[in-house]
Design a protein around this motif. Structure first.
Motif, mmCIF file in Angstrom:
data_model
loop_
_atom_site.group_PDB
_atom_site.id
_atom_site.type_symbol
_atom_site.label_atom_id
_atom_site.label_comp_id
_atom_site.label_asym_id
_atom_site.label_seq_id
_atom_site.Cartn_x
_atom_site.Cartn_y
_atom_site.Cartn_z
ATOM 1 N N ARG A 156 0.793 -1.229 0.000
ATOM 2 C CA ARG A 156 0.000 0.000 0.000
ATOM 3 C C ARG A 156 0.826 1.280 0.000
ATOM 4 O O ARG A 156 0.310 2.314 -0.392
ATOM 5 C CB ARG A 156 -0.916 0.026 1.224
ATOM 6 C CG ARG A 156 -1.956 -1.051 1.201
ATOM 7 C CD ARG A 156 -2.864 -0.916 2.383
ATOM 8 N NE ARG A 156 -3.848 -1.991 2.396
ATOM 9 C CZ ARG A 156 -4.796 -2.091 3.285
ATOM 10 N NH1 ARG A 156 -4.901 -1.198 4.241
ATOM 11 N NH2 ARG A 156 -5.651 -3.088 3.232
ATOM 12 N N GLU A 157 2.042 1.224 0.470
ATOM 13 C CA GLU A 157 2.846 2.437 0.636
ATOM 14 C C GLU A 157 4.197 2.278 -0.057
ATOM 15 O O GLU A 157 5.205 1.992 0.584
ATOM 16 C CB GLU A 157 3.054 2.721 2.123
ATOM 17 C CG GLU A 157 1.759 2.875 2.887
ATOM 18 C CD GLU A 157 1.959 2.874 4.386
ATOM 19 O OE1 GLU A 157 3.102 2.675 4.842
ATOM 20 O OE2 GLU A 157 0.974 3.070 5.089
ATOM 21 N N PRO A 158 4.250 2.475 -1.353
ATOM 22 C CA PRO A 158 5.528 2.281 -2.059
ATOM 23 C C PRO A 158 6.577 3.335 -1.713
ATOM 24 O O PRO A 158 7.766 3.083 -1.852
ATOM 25 C CB PRO A 158 5.138 2.364 -3.539
ATOM 26 C CG PRO A 158 3.843 3.073 -3.570
ATOM 27 C CD PRO A 158 3.165 2.797 -2.263
ATOM 28 N N ALA A 159 6.166 4.500 -1.233
ATOM 29 C CA ALA A 159 7.136 5.553 -0.910
ATOM 30 C C ALA A 159 7.926 5.231 0.354
ATOM 31 O O ALA A 159 9.029 5.724 0.544
ATOM 32 C CB ALA A 159 6.425 6.888 -0.747
ATOM 33 N N SER A 160 7.373 4.425 1.218
ATOM 34 C CA SER A 160 8.051 4.103 2.487
ATOM 35 C C SER A 160 8.475 2.644 2.509
ATOM 36 O O SER A 160 8.343 1.960 3.519
ATOM 37 C CB SER A 160 7.132 4.430 3.657
ATOM 38 O OG SER A 160 5.933 3.709 3.533
ATOM 39 N N ARG A 161 9.002 2.188 1.407
ATOM 40 C CA ARG A 161 9.410 0.788 1.268
ATOM 41 C C ARG A 161 10.537 0.400 2.219
ATOM 42 O O ARG A 161 10.553 -0.698 2.760
ATOM 43 C CB ARG A 161 9.835 0.565 -0.184
ATOM 44 C CG ARG A 161 10.189 -0.833 -0.528
ATOM 45 C CD ARG A 161 10.467 -0.938 -2.025
ATOM 46 N NE ARG A 161 10.970 -2.242 -2.374
ATOM 47 C CZ ARG A 161 10.208 -3.285 -2.672
ATOM 48 N NH1 ARG A 161 8.908 -3.149 -2.642
ATOM 49 N NH2 ARG A 161 10.748 -4.444 -2.979
ATOM 50 N N THR A 162 11.480 1.305 2.462
ATOM 51 C CA THR A 162 12.625 0.993 3.325
ATOM 52 C C THR A 162 12.180 0.734 4.758
ATOM 53 O O THR A 162 12.635 -0.227 5.393
ATOM 54 C CB THR A 162 13.640 2.145 3.281
ATOM 55 O OG1 THR A 162 14.000 2.376 1.926
ATOM 56 C CG2 THR A 162 14.867 1.806 4.082
ATOM 57 N N MET A 163 11.292 1.589 5.269
ATOM 58 C CA MET A 163 10.796 1.379 6.642
ATOM 59 C C MET A 163 10.022 0.077 6.743
ATOM 60 O O MET A 163 10.128 -0.632 7.743
ATOM 61 C CB MET A 163 9.916 2.551 7.076
ATOM 62 C CG MET A 163 10.673 3.765 7.481
ATOM 63 S SD MET A 163 9.634 5.003 8.280
ATOM 64 C CE MET A 163 8.680 5.583 6.915
ATOM 65 N N ALA A 164 9.247 -0.241 5.720
ATOM 66 C CA ALA A 164 8.475 -1.479 5.739
ATOM 67 C C ALA A 164 9.391 -2.698 5.732
ATOM 68 O O ALA A 164 9.150 -3.668 6.454
ATOM 69 C CB ALA A 164 7.523 -1.520 4.545
ATOM 70 N N ILE A 165 10.448 -2.644 4.932
ATOM 71 C CA ILE A 165 11.385 -3.786 4.877
ATOM 72 C C ILE A 165 12.099 -3.954 6.212
ATOM 73 O O ILE A 165 12.241 -5.077 6.711
ATOM 74 C CB ILE A 165 12.377 -3.596 3.717
ATOM 75 C CG1 ILE A 165 11.649 -3.780 2.394
ATOM 76 C CG2 ILE A 165 13.538 -4.573 3.826
ATOM 77 C CD1 ILE A 165 12.469 -3.449 1.176
ATOM 78 N N TRP A 166 12.541 -2.856 6.816
ATOM 79 C CA TRP A 166 13.196 -2.962 8.130
ATOM 80 C C TRP A 166 12.223 -3.475 9.188
ATOM 81 O O TRP A 166 12.602 -4.253 10.067
ATOM 82 C CB TRP A 166 13.779 -1.625 8.556
ATOM 83 C CG TRP A 166 15.150 -1.428 8.019
ATOM 84 C CD1 TRP A 166 15.516 -0.625 7.000
ATOM 85 C CD2 TRP A 166 16.335 -2.093 8.468
ATOM 86 N NE1 TRP A 166 16.867 -0.742 6.782
ATOM 87 C CE2 TRP A 166 17.391 -1.633 7.665
ATOM 88 C CE3 TRP A 166 16.604 -3.027 9.447
ATOM 89 C CZ2 TRP A 166 18.698 -2.077 7.829
ATOM 90 C CZ3 TRP A 166 17.900 -3.466 9.601
ATOM 91 C CH2 TRP A 166 18.933 -2.995 8.805
ATOM 92 N N GLY A 167 10.969 -3.057 9.126
ATOM 93 C CA GLY A 167 9.971 -3.574 10.061
ATOM 94 C C GLY A 167 9.758 -5.065 9.887
ATOM 95 O O GLY A 167 9.659 -5.814 10.857
ATOM 96 N N ILE A 168 9.699 -5.506 8.625
ATOM 97 C CA ILE A 168 9.523 -6.941 8.357
ATOM 98 C C ILE A 168 10.719 -7.730 8.873
ATOM 99 O O ILE A 168 10.564 -8.777 9.502
ATOM 100 C CB ILE A 168 9.300 -7.179 6.853
ATOM 101 C CG1 ILE A 168 7.930 -6.664 6.434
ATOM 102 C CG2 ILE A 168 9.449 -8.643 6.494
ATOM 103 C CD1 ILE A 168 7.717 -6.659 4.942
#
Length: 106
Positions: free
Chosen positions: A63-75
């Protein structure tokens, strides 16, 4: 019979927020996933917090392609902590089963 035709004018009560940045996207899922990943380090060996953070991180990737880095670190953080919690749980269960015969001595 009357037909309603769409107009290009915006209704006066539907004004946009003047303080919002143009084109700003929400980053709630990715920030939540990252925060829950960091919290799961502090509140270690829980199953619920990393599982929720992992789900939010996966949703944020879509849903949020602009914040991909934060999502990957969260995962990554949530997956590592969830895996650690599962390993500690399995080790505790194995140790408990190994010590079970000695519980009735005495």
């Amino acid at each position: 019979m009357t037909t309603v035709t769409p107009t290009d004018q915006q209704a006066p009560f539907a004004e946009q927020n003047p303080y919002a940045a143009p084109g700003a996207e929400t980053r709630g899922f990715s920030i939540s996933s990252l925060v829950l990943g960091l919290v799961s380090i502090v509140a270690s060996y829980t199953f619920v917090v990393p599982a929720i953070g992992l789900v939010l991180g996966i949703l944020a990737l879509k849903r949020e392609p602009a914040s991909r880095t934060m999502a990957i670190w969260g995962i990554v953080l949530n997956a590592v902590m969830l895996g650690g919690a599962v390993l500690v749980g399995l080790a505790a269960a194995a140790f408990g089963l190994a010590m079970l015969p000695f519980a009735f001595i005495g």
